[in-house]
Design an enzyme around this catalytic site. Structure first.
Site, mmCIF file in Angstrom:
data_model
loop_
_atom_site.group_PDB
_atom_site.id
_atom_site.type_symbol
_atom_site.label_atom_id
_atom_site.label_comp_id
_atom_site.label_asym_id
_atom_site.label_seq_id
_atom_site.Cartn_x
_atom_site.Cartn_y
_atom_site.Cartn_z
ATOM 1 N N GLU A 167 -13.429 -42.927 -29.818
ATOM 2 C CA GLU A 167 -13.955 -42.177 -28.691
ATOM 3 C C GLU A 167 -15.280 -42.759 -28.210
ATOM 4 O OE1 GLU A 167 -11.834 -40.508 -27.226
ATOM 5 O OE2 GLU A 167 -13.052 -39.044 -26.154
ATOM 6 N N ASP A 168 -16.113 -43.186 -29.134
ATOM 7 C CA ASP A 168 -17.498 -43.499 -28.781
ATOM 8 C C ASP A 168 -17.905 -44.959 -28.925
ATOM 9 O OD1 ASP A 168 -17.792 -40.824 -28.263
ATOM 10 O OD2 ASP A 168 -18.611 -40.334 -30.234
#
Ligand code: MN
Length: 492
Positions: A76-77
């Site tokens: 996600e990051d």
């Protein structure tokens, strides 16, 4: 920031070489992936990954879960994808990480409506699909609660609310008591600062008053147990968590004196037999309070909690609670493993998990028994164990949203027509079209978990379409359609 060595040392029993190496690889991978990223606290982002993994180790989970915890925010990051994770760590770890990412996208909304909240919890569990995903989300949330002070007041309240309403009940049902208590206290601090401060103050005062005779009771009991040749593994005076203390104060009209278990003595002994012997010895020494002896060993709490509790008139006639349990029970009470709730007696959960035919239900219970004995024999949490724990209880369940964010619970294969009748008969009868996630779909479309379903109705429409009977899934929709058709004298 914990080094790899310090992180591994959190475990009581060290990981073997192979597993330690697997975690080490995940540690380096995540560290590199998050390099240069900072949290709002100013610390490196990777600190969050480590803290999450640490909680998983405390829960007694295996190397795959711990690796997944370290990697949980990577897809996600960072620039690395789930595919990278899969290539390096295999499909199990990737499956867990994917689940964490997916569940993270559910927009949980603080609300007070009980039905809504219950559905939210169910949906959260359903979408997680694997209990390890849920445990990582709980660990993740605990760390985020610990760093909540950096956020705006508004965000603090909304996150604390969500924690209290969704994560705390789930943690409670999973039997991870220590984590549940910590989350609860942190949420309490942000949601009700005044009462929080007041409770902290009262708790400290009351504990000071009680410290003296608690100490004396511990000394006297130690002596008595030694005479009986019972090995004491641990005996401590213990402070209650603030939120639990506050709830008890409210229950007793804020009379501190009425809260007997604020300071409790916990006696840890080697065996179950010892527990009952100790109970006898405690009662010989001090008079028990009638109706306050609780045997959670014979009758565990729904979340698996086991212990003996008794309230006694201790030194100077002061009232004290004593808890007696084995080391294993003590550990499980704080960091209980997921297996707890499977054989739990929590009815609402059981109904949800086992909303199935009787035979299937019994088969499942057998399976649970097998699992338990198998687990106790080997003492380890192998892949086989986890594979059998996959949340397929939810296989027959779909949770979909209204555009307003309300959750509707449907059987698998349900369509917008079922959804419409689940909302209201009138909505069903006048239904003319549906959009799923803002795209127009046929009314026979099969809804998937997490879909947002928007319906259009035609007020003038008198009766539903009889063809709907060919594809609706719920008995409810079927009977309502037939009713409406009959009323309008339409043959079907
Ligand atoms: Mn996270």
């Amino acid at each position: 920031m914990l080094s790899l060595k310090e992180l591994l040392a959190v475990r009581q029993k060290p990981y073997d070489k192979k597993r330690a190496a697997f975690i080490s690889k995940a540690y380096s991978f995540a560290e590199v992936a998050h390099k240069g990223q900072k949290r709002m606290t100013g610390e490196p982002y990777f600190v969050h990954s480590i803290e999450t993994a640490k909680t998983l180790i405390r829960m007694g989970l295996g190397s795959k879960s711990v690796a997944a915890a370290l990697l949980h925010d990577v897809p996600e990051d960072t620039d690395l994808s789930l595919e990278n994770v899969r290539k390096e760590f295999g499909k199990d770890v990737a499956f867990i990480v994917k689940g964490v990412t997916k569940v993270g996208k559910i927009r949980l909304r603080g609300a007070t409506d009980e039905v809504y909240l219950e559905n939210l919890r169910k949906m959260f569990l359903a979408m997680a699909a694997d209990i390890r995903v849920v445990l990582i989300k709980i660990a993740d949330r605990l760390d985020n609660m610990k760093t909540l002070h950096v956020h705006s007041r508004e965000k603090q309240i909304s996150i604390a609310n969500e924690t209290m309403e969704v994560f705390v009940p789930i943690a409670n049902r999973l039997g991870v008591g220590e984590i549940k208590n910590q989350m609860e206290d942190l949420a309490f601090k942000y949601l009700d600062p005044e009462n929080y401060e007041d409770t902290v103050r009262r708790s400290k005062e009351a504990l000071n008053v009680r410290a003296k005779y608690t100490k004396r009771a511990i000394k006297e009991l130690q002596k008595a147990l030694k005479q009986e040749k019972i090995e004491i593994l641990n005996i401590v005076g213990r402070a209650k968590h603030y939120y639990r203390f506050y709830q008890k104060l409210v229950k007793h009209d804020m009379q501190v004196e009425e809260v007997y278990d604020l300071a409790a003595i916990r006696i840890i002994v080697p065996t179950v037999e010892d527990c009952y012997r100790v109970l006898g010895i405690v009662h010989q020494r001090y008079n028990p309070m009638i109706g306050r002896i609780k045997d959670y060993i014979s009758l565990p709490k729904p979340n698996g909690y086991r212990s003996l509790h008794t309230t006694i008139f201790g030194p100077e006639g002061k009232i004290l609670e004593v808890q007696i349990r084995t080391r294993k029970m003590d550990y499980e009470a704080e960091y209980g493993i997921a297996a707890h709730w499977i054989y739990s007696g929590d009815r609402s959960f059981k109904e949800l998990f086992f909303r199935r035919k009787k035979e299937e239900f019994e088969k499942q219970l057998d399976w649970v028994k097998q699992l338990r004995s198998w687990h106790e024999e080997t003492g380890g949490l192998s892949d086989e164990f986890w594979a059998s724990l996959k949340i397929d209880f939810f296989k027959n369940h779909i949770f979909a949203f209204t555009p307003m964010g309300d959750v509707i619970d449907l059987p698998e294969g349900a369509t917008p027509v079922d959804f419409a009748y689940a909302i209201h008969t009138e909505v069903g009868n006048t239904l003319s079209g549906a959009k799923i996630n803002q795209k127009i779909v046929a009314l026979s479309y099969v809804i998937r978990n997490g879909d947002v379903v928007e319906l259009t109705t035609e007020k003038k429409k008198k009766a539903p379409n009889k063809d709907w009977l060919k594809f609706v899934k719920t008995a409810h929709a079927k009977s309502k359609i037939k009713q409406a058709l009959k009323k309008n004298k339409i043959n079907f």
